[in-house]
Design an enzyme around this catalytic site. Structure first.
Site, mmCIF file in Angstrom:
data_model
loop_
_atom_site.group_PDB
_atom_site.id
_atom_site.type_symbol
_atom_site.label_atom_id
_atom_site.label_comp_id
_atom_site.label_asym_id
_atom_site.label_seq_id
_atom_site.Cartn_x
_atom_site.Cartn_y
_atom_site.Cartn_z
ATOM 1 N N MET A 134 1.393 4.930 3.173
ATOM 2 C CA MET A 134 2.834 6.153 3.617
ATOM 3 C C MET A 134 1.866 7.234 2.613
ATOM 4 S SD MET A 134 6.084 4.185 4.214
ATOM 5 C CE MET A 134 6.692 5.882 4.301
ATOM 6 N N HIS A 135 2.787 8.349 2.394
ATOM 7 C CA HIS A 135 2.977 9.448 1.507
ATOM 8 C C HIS A 135 1.684 10.270 0.607
ATOM 9 C CE1 HIS A 135 6.269 7.646 1.046
ATOM 10 N NE2 HIS A 135 6.209 6.341 0.215
ATOM 11 N N ASP A 156 3.539 1.557 6.210
ATOM 12 C CA ASP A 156 3.417 0.490 6.639
ATOM 13 C C ASP A 156 4.201 -0.531 6.472
ATOM 14 O OD1 ASP A 156 3.625 1.332 3.987
ATOM 15 O OD2 ASP A 156 1.739 0.410 2.424
#
Length: 496
Positions: free
Chosen positions: A78-79, A237
């Site tokens: 992520m991110h 995830d």
């Protein structure tokens, strides 16, 4: 029919081939490098992810009928900031979730703009790993590149784009950008304006199980797949892994004891704790979830065993811990090797051993390390309980869950039974289940997640041992507040 689940990790991409019964038929892993251009920075070339797919998918299908593949789902790290120009070319290497360059931007967002405003706009406050601080950094430090941004996506979305030609993201992954109004599942106009962005620069929003499109002609040929293969939006995830562990609906919990540690609590309604100690994100099942993320979990064990003790025999080290010492250890450990995210959000926090005496043994310190991680996970569980969520049991996954001792410690620190799933393939497995839903197989995402969950073992808690750990946890909770001023002082004059 067959379904492909892709787990786009930080160091490797894992591919799973799953049949209609949820059985994993084959797996392939393709590794790729990380780049650290400056201390504390972490970047990756998105084209490496696509190359992993080009290599991994045909290998995954070796010996199978590719014509039986009906759908593909991607769960991913992520991110990360993936920035494309008007010709869909990658403008710069992706800035990853574990990149630490945005301390000034996080401080600006939380302290100048204000936590209350951020929480009202997005349901969350700023953390160093989130995407919005990265965009502010890029606007300040790379203005010429920032001006060329035509589309912003997350890592797994880049793979979906390469497969379908569609710029898409899902609500669970978008929740970690600090650009989404999570409660209303729409882009936050206030946050986009703050970051100097337009809504047309953002990808289209989908539920995780929704079909985004089918493989483009070029992608189908490159992957050796039929052109009618459905690609779903996928998930971040942790949300994808939660689908694979049946963590759906109201109040279900999954704990991942991996390199980092997560407490993932599903919820049918949007909840935010008053201090924003937990992330308030959308879930891949169409609902919401709260998530606590500690940065160093099983990595504490690796650090202690390999870097400090220079010993790779993890099992022998734990066998030396006498059962009667559980709940009675006089040594404590704070697991903040890389600072901490949930629930304290303190980049200055550091790991600490406390309470050693002349009779302290190596086994005592190993036990303290295992217990410290368990106590830190309980910190996040307690925040969720304070919101009225009844966490009476949890599934447990991740590399640390393979330790019988650690499982026992955690079950008793939390005072709940821990269920170990029979199939633990992480985000890739959940992504394959989402692909099934996108293809019309198995009903809703929540239903298919429940249907495919099989428990191989349950670790029960013991009331007497839980009572001992309750007392130890009460003492543990006093350590960080006492150390916090010192952590901040040390950070002021020590370069880490």
């Amino acid at each position: 029919m067959l379904y492909i689940g892709i787990d786009l990790g930080t160091s490797a991409c894992k591919f799973l081939l799953v049949d209609e019964a949820g059985q994993v038929q084959n797996t392939v892993t393709k590794e790729y490098p990380l780049s650290f251009p400056h201390p504390g920075w972490s970047e990756q070339d998105p084209t490496l992810w696509w190359q992993a797919c080009l290599d991994g998918v045909p290998e995954l299908l070796s010996g199978f009928d590719a014509g039986q593949v009906a759908g593909i789902g991607v769960g991913g790290q992520m991110h990360g900031l993936v920035a494309l120009d008007a010709a869909d070319r990658v403008l710069r290497p992706a800035i990853l979730w574990n990149d630490g360059r945005t301390a000034a931007e996080v401080e600006y967002l939380n302290d100048t703009i204000g936590r209350d405003k951020l929480s009202a706009w997005t349901g969350n406050i700023a953390f160093a790993g989130f995407t919005a601080p990265k965009l502010l950094w890029m606007r300040k430090n790379e203005p010429q590149l920032f001006a060329q941004i035509a589309k912003i996506m997350l890592p797994k979305d880049y793979l979906v784009y390469r497969m379908t030609g569609v710029h898409a993201t899902d609500y669970s992954d978008a929740s970690g950008m600090l650009l989404l109004d999570v409660a209303h599942k729409r882009w936050s106009i206030e946050m986009l304006a703050l970051c100097g962005l337009r809504e047309d620069q953002m990808p289209a929003l989908f539920e995780s199980y929704a079909p985004v499109g089918t493989l483009s002609t070029a992608a189908a040929a490159a992957l050796s797949l039929p052109g009618n293969v459905v690609v779903c939006a996928g998930a971040g995830d942790n949300a994808a892994a939660a689908i694979g562990t049946g963590t759906v609906g109201e109040g279900r919990c999954n704990i991942s004891l991996g390199t980092s540690g997560t407490v993932f609590i599903s919820s049918e309604q949007f909840r935010v704790d008053p201090n924003n100690a937990l992330h308030a994100f959308a879930h891949a099942d169409g609902g919401f979830h709260l998530m606590g993320c500690m940065l160093s979990a099983a990595s504490c064990n690796k650090w202690w065993m390999e870097d400090i003790l220079h010993d790779g025999d993890y099992a022998a080290a734990q066998e030396a811990i006498a059962p009667e010492k559980l709940g009675c250890n006089h040594v404590f450990y704070l697991p903040y090797l890389m600072g901490e995210r949930s629930p304290i959000n303190d980049t200055n926090a550091r790991a600490v051993f406390l309470g050693m005496t002349m009779d302290t043994t190596r086994a005592d310190m190993t036990q303290a390390m295992l217990e410290g991680v368990a106590f830190a996970l309980r910190d996040s569980v307690e925040v969720a309980r304070s919101l009225g969520l009844d966490i009476s049991r949890s599934t447990l996954c991740g590399g640390g869950s393979r330790s019988p001792l650690w499982r026992t410690i955690l079950a008793n620190v939390l005072g709940i039974p821990l269920d170990l799933p029979a199939t633990e393939q992480g985000p890739g497995y959940g992504a394959a289940l989402l692909a099934m839903v996108a293809c019309g197989r198995g009903g809703s995402a929540a239903q298919i997640a429940r249907d495919m969950l099989h428990i191989r073992e349950t670790v029960q808690s013991d009331p007497a041992l839980t009572a001992l750990y309750d007392a130890r946890y009460a003492e543990y909770k006093q350590i960080y507040p006492a150390c916090r001023p010192l952590f901040a002082s040390l950070a002021g004059h020590v370069h880490v």
